[in-house]
Write a protein that holds these residues in place. Structure first.
Motif, mmCIF file in Angstrom:
data_model
loop_
_atom_site.group_PDB
_atom_site.id
_atom_site.type_symbol
_atom_site.label_atom_id
_atom_site.label_comp_id
_atom_site.label_asym_id
_atom_site.label_seq_id
_atom_site.Cartn_x
_atom_site.Cartn_y
_atom_site.Cartn_z
ATOM 1 N N LYS A 1 1.192 -0.831 0.139
ATOM 2 C CA LYS A 1 -0.018 -0.269 -0.315
ATOM 3 C C LYS A 1 0.478 1.128 0.063
ATOM 4 N N GLU A 2 2.294 0.744 0.405
ATOM 5 C CA GLU A 2 3.377 2.374 0.770
ATOM 6 C C GLU A 2 3.658 2.857 -0.547
ATOM 7 N N ALA A 3 3.613 3.599 -1.001
ATOM 8 C CA ALA A 3 4.944 3.912 -2.018
ATOM 9 C C ALA A 3 5.451 5.524 -1.559
ATOM 10 N N PHE A 4 6.773 4.685 -1.875
ATOM 11 C CA PHE A 4 8.106 5.333 -1.350
ATOM 12 C C PHE A 4 8.429 6.321 -2.354
ATOM 13 N N SER A 5 8.786 8.230 -2.140
ATOM 14 C CA SER A 5 9.152 9.111 -2.085
ATOM 15 C C SER A 5 10.246 9.994 -2.691
ATOM 16 N N SER A 6 10.844 9.884 -0.805
ATOM 17 C CA SER A 6 12.007 10.385 -0.459
ATOM 18 C C SER A 6 12.491 10.004 0.701
ATOM 19 N N GLY A 7 13.994 9.922 1.029
ATOM 20 C CA GLY A 7 14.647 9.567 2.474
ATOM 21 C C GLY A 7 15.043 8.030 1.941
ATOM 22 N N CYS A 8 15.372 6.949 2.975
ATOM 23 C CA CYS A 8 15.688 5.680 2.853
ATOM 24 C C CYS A 8 14.297 5.393 4.272
ATOM 25 N N GLN A 9 14.554 4.092 3.415
ATOM 26 C CA GLN A 9 13.118 3.264 3.188
ATOM 27 C C GLN A 9 13.525 2.004 3.608
ATOM 28 N N TYR A 10 13.451 1.075 4.733
ATOM 29 C CA TYR A 10 13.260 -0.359 4.902
ATOM 30 C C TYR A 10 12.323 -0.912 5.977
ATOM 31 N N TRP B 1 16.821 -2.451 0.926
ATOM 32 C CA TRP B 1 16.525 -1.110 1.983
ATOM 33 C C TRP B 1 16.827 -0.114 0.514
ATOM 34 N N VAL B 2 16.534 0.981 0.402
ATOM 35 C CA VAL B 2 16.954 1.815 -0.947
ATOM 36 C C VAL B 2 16.162 3.023 -0.176
ATOM 37 N N ASP B 3 18.146 3.958 -1.126
ATOM 38 C CA ASP B 3 18.141 5.316 -0.716
ATOM 39 C C ASP B 3 17.452 6.125 -2.095
ATOM 40 N N LEU B 4 16.337 6.564 -1.314
ATOM 41 C CA LEU B 4 15.564 7.504 -3.072
ATOM 42 C C LEU B 4 16.707 8.954 -3.056
ATOM 43 N N GLN B 5 17.196 9.438 -2.223
ATOM 44 C CA GLN B 5 18.249 10.732 -2.960
ATOM 45 C C GLN B 5 19.668 10.446 -3.612
ATOM 46 N N ARG B 6 20.016 9.420 -2.944
ATOM 47 C CA ARG B 6 21.375 8.258 -3.581
ATOM 48 C C ARG B 6 20.398 7.931 -5.221
ATOM 49 N N GLY B 7 19.274 7.727 -4.702
ATOM 50 C CA GLY B 7 18.945 6.579 -5.772
ATOM 51 C C GLY B 7 20.392 4.671 -5.638
ATOM 52 N N THR C 1 23.210 0.505 -8.060
ATOM 53 C CA THR C 1 22.802 2.383 -8.500
ATOM 54 C C THR C 1 21.517 1.989 -9.309
ATOM 55 N N VAL C 2 20.630 2.836 -9.221
ATOM 56 C CA VAL C 2 19.507 2.742 -9.738
ATOM 57 C C VAL C 2 18.373 3.989 -10.253
ATOM 58 N N ASP C 3 17.833 4.195 -11.549
ATOM 59 C CA ASP C 3 17.497 5.385 -11.987
ATOM 60 C C ASP C 3 16.048 5.703 -11.368
ATOM 61 N N LEU C 4 15.725 6.029 -10.183
ATOM 62 C CA LEU C 4 14.034 6.723 -9.960
ATOM 63 C C LEU C 4 13.895 8.012 -10.548
ATOM 64 N N PHE C 5 12.372 7.392 -11.446
ATOM 65 C CA PHE C 5 11.572 8.436 -12.082
ATOM 66 C C PHE C 5 9.967 8.346 -11.149
#
Length: 319
Positions: free
Chosen positions: A181-190, A262-268, A285-289
């Motif tokens: 249900k949760e979508a992430f667009s910023s910060g670090c998530q684990y 673990w995803v760091d959306l700032q650093r990709g 290292t991923v390209d996040l759109f």
């Protein structure tokens, strides 16, 4: 659960020891400060007595000098000068030394520096992935029709009776999946998923359909749903990590029971961990759109195998 209770007792004892060490160190530093204050006051008392003695000597000299200056008889003047020994060098401490002030700042600064270093050491050694563990839930509306999502939205498994057509379908088909249900667009998530001994599973990230209507249209059209752009796949003891067309087979001998993502959306960056040992398995290292969704695929349950669910591991607190 006796084993869990034994661990709980031992770990509680270890933390009690750590807290006792910190409290002991705190008491030591407080004693250092109190002792420094005591000896500072003692030194200031000594300095005060030294100044008072110095002032008395000066006053004596001034009194004798005034008496001598009032003498008009040259002979008596010389006699008084000899008696008072005013012509000799007075043993009065140099004014430069008298002006020098004792300071307590050096020891206090040392105490503060030691407290800072302890704080940094504790912070550095308690930066856990688990401190960032997110509670996430499955979105049943995004689940493939052949999947069962539990009522608490924490488990998903294959539910449909397997047909010959299913057997001929690649087991890593990402349409057999469900999004969080949760979508992430910023910060670090684990987040973590219990996979236990499932022989097949796929876990990764998806952009997901933008709207509920798109989700329904996708299901109706038979197109790929919840397609993962970055994931880890397990099949018969082998682990494969993929980022687009980039694929890497992980070393043999791994046996993961809980997977950490673990995803760091700032650093990709996206990293997969063995969540029980906190050992890093692989990073991309991923390209996040846009916003990303955790994606879970329990894969087809063939021959009564792989029927166990994927279970979201959400942190619980002791009441």
């Amino acid at each position: 659960m006796r084993t869990a209770e034994a661990y709980r007792v031992r770990i509680a004892a270890k933390y009690s020891h750590v807290k006792a060490l910190i409290e002991k160190d705190e008491q030591l530093m407080m004693n250092i400060i109190e002792t420094e204050e005591f000896y500072t006051n003692k030194w200031l008392q000594f300095k005060r007595e030294s100044y008072e003695s110095h002032i008395r000597d000066i006053n004596t000299l001034l009194t004798a000098s005034k008496s001598l200056l009032q003498e008009h008889n040259n002979l008596k003047f010389l006699q008084k000068l000899k008696i008072e020994r005013l012509g000799s060098r007075l043993e009065i401490g140099p004014l430069l030394l008298i002006k020098r002030e004792y300071t307590t700042s050096h020891r206090m600064e040392t105490v503060e520096r030691l407290a800072d270093s302890l704080s940094e050491a504790v912070s550095r050694n308690t930066e856990r992935l688990w401190a960032n563990l997110r509670a996430i839930h499955l979105d049943a509306d995004t689940a493939h029709p052949n999947l069962d999502v539990s009522s608490d939205m924490l488990e998903v498994c294959w539910s449909k009776q397997v047909t010959q057509e299913d057997k001929e379908t690649e087991q890593t088909q990402s349409e057999y999946s469900v999004l969080a249900k949760e979508a992430f667009s910023s910060g670090c998530q684990y987040w973590e998923v219990a996979v236990w001994e499932k022989p097949y599973w796929l876990i990764g990230l998806s952009y997901g359909p933008d709207t509920k209507a798109e989700q329904k249209d996708t299901l109706a059209s038979g197109n790929v749903l919840n397609k993962a752009f970055c994931y880890i796949y397990h099949g018969n003891g082998k682990y494969l990590v993929c980022n687009g067309s980039e694929e890497t087979v992980l070393p043999m001998g791994l046996k993961i029971q809980k997977l950490g993502v673990w995803v760091d959306l700032q650093r990709g960056t996206l990293s997969f961990y063995d969540a029980d040992t906190l050992k890093l398995l692989h990073s991309f290292t991923v390209d996040l759109f846009g916003p990303v969704y955790p994606m879970f695929n329990p894969c087809i349950g063939l021959n009564e195998q792989n029927t166990q669910p994927l279970v979201l591991f959400n942190l619980r607190s002791r009441k």
